[in-house]
Design a protein around this motif. Sequence first.
Motif, short mmCIF file in Angstrom:
data_model
loop_
_atom_site.label_atom_id
_atom_site.label_comp_id
_atom_site.label_asym_id
_atom_site.label_seq_id
_atom_site.Cartn_x
_atom_site.Cartn_y
_atom_site.Cartn_z
N PHE A 130 19.23 -10.25 28.12
CA PHE A 130 17.78 -10.50 28.13
C PHE A 130 17.50 -11.95 28.53
O PHE A 130 18.28 -12.85 28.25
N PRO A 132 15.84 -15.51 28.05
CA PRO A 132 15.45 -16.22 26.83
C PRO A 132 13.94 -16.21 26.57
O PRO A 132 13.51 -16.19 25.41
N LEU A 135 13.28 -13.17 24.75
CA LEU A 135 13.79 -13.27 23.37
C LEU A 135 12.85 -14.09 22.49
O LEU A 135 12.75 -13.84 21.29
N PRO A 139 12.07 -11.72 19.10
CA PRO A 139 13.31 -12.28 18.53
C PRO A 139 14.27 -11.23 17.97
O PRO A 139 15.45 -11.50 17.83
N LYS A 141 15.46 -8.88 19.40
CA LYS A 141 16.44 -8.52 20.44
C LYS A 141 17.58 -9.54 20.55
O LYS A 141 18.53 -9.34 21.31
N LYS A 142 17.46 -10.64 19.77
CA LYS A 142 18.49 -11.68 19.85
C LYS A 142 19.87 -11.14 19.46
O LYS A 142 20.88 -11.56 20.00
N ALA A 145 21.35 -9.51 22.39
CA ALA A 145 21.73 -10.52 23.39
C ALA A 145 23.03 -11.20 22.96
O ALA A 145 23.91 -11.46 23.79
#
Length: 159
Positions: A130, A132, A135, A139, A141-142, A145
């Motif tokens: 993803f 940044p 992201l 967040p 999805k961090k 990642a």
Amino acid sequence: VVFGSGKPSKPRIAFVGEAPGKNEDETGEPFIGKAGILLDSMISAMKLKRDDLYICNVVNCRPPENRTPYPDEVVACSPFLFGQLRAVEPECIVALGASAARALLRAKRSIKDMRGKWHDWEGIPLRVTFHPAFLLRDPQKKREAWGDLQEVMAKLRIS
Ligand code: URA
């Protein structure tokens, strides 16, 4: 106009973003705004430094209002992007977001379809994660990642 920055030859990774934003346009350095600060923490979590890497974008001119670059703009800039990657010969390429992944894989696929596997870019292993900036908006999805980046660390034997 913002060109790539970092290790000019054989960097461990080339990170490819989308396009310079306002801060980048003003300074000529890629990824120095809010998204760049998050990219820096991703890089240090990978036990790397900017000096180990090459960081560049699909297009080198800031699109008006930070819009996504149009397909013809991506096509026009691709020879320059590809030229940079051929010249620096990174061990691995990480495409940050769908624009970079589509430009590099020359395919209009969804990020869901492109993440989670190794691709080959002219003989160089390429992973998609993803962007940044995405992201920062999502967040949660961090974690995913970080899973992508751990695959890259394993490929580069960083433990
Ligand atoms: N800064 C960049 O240089 N590229 C992006 O894609 C976003 C912010």
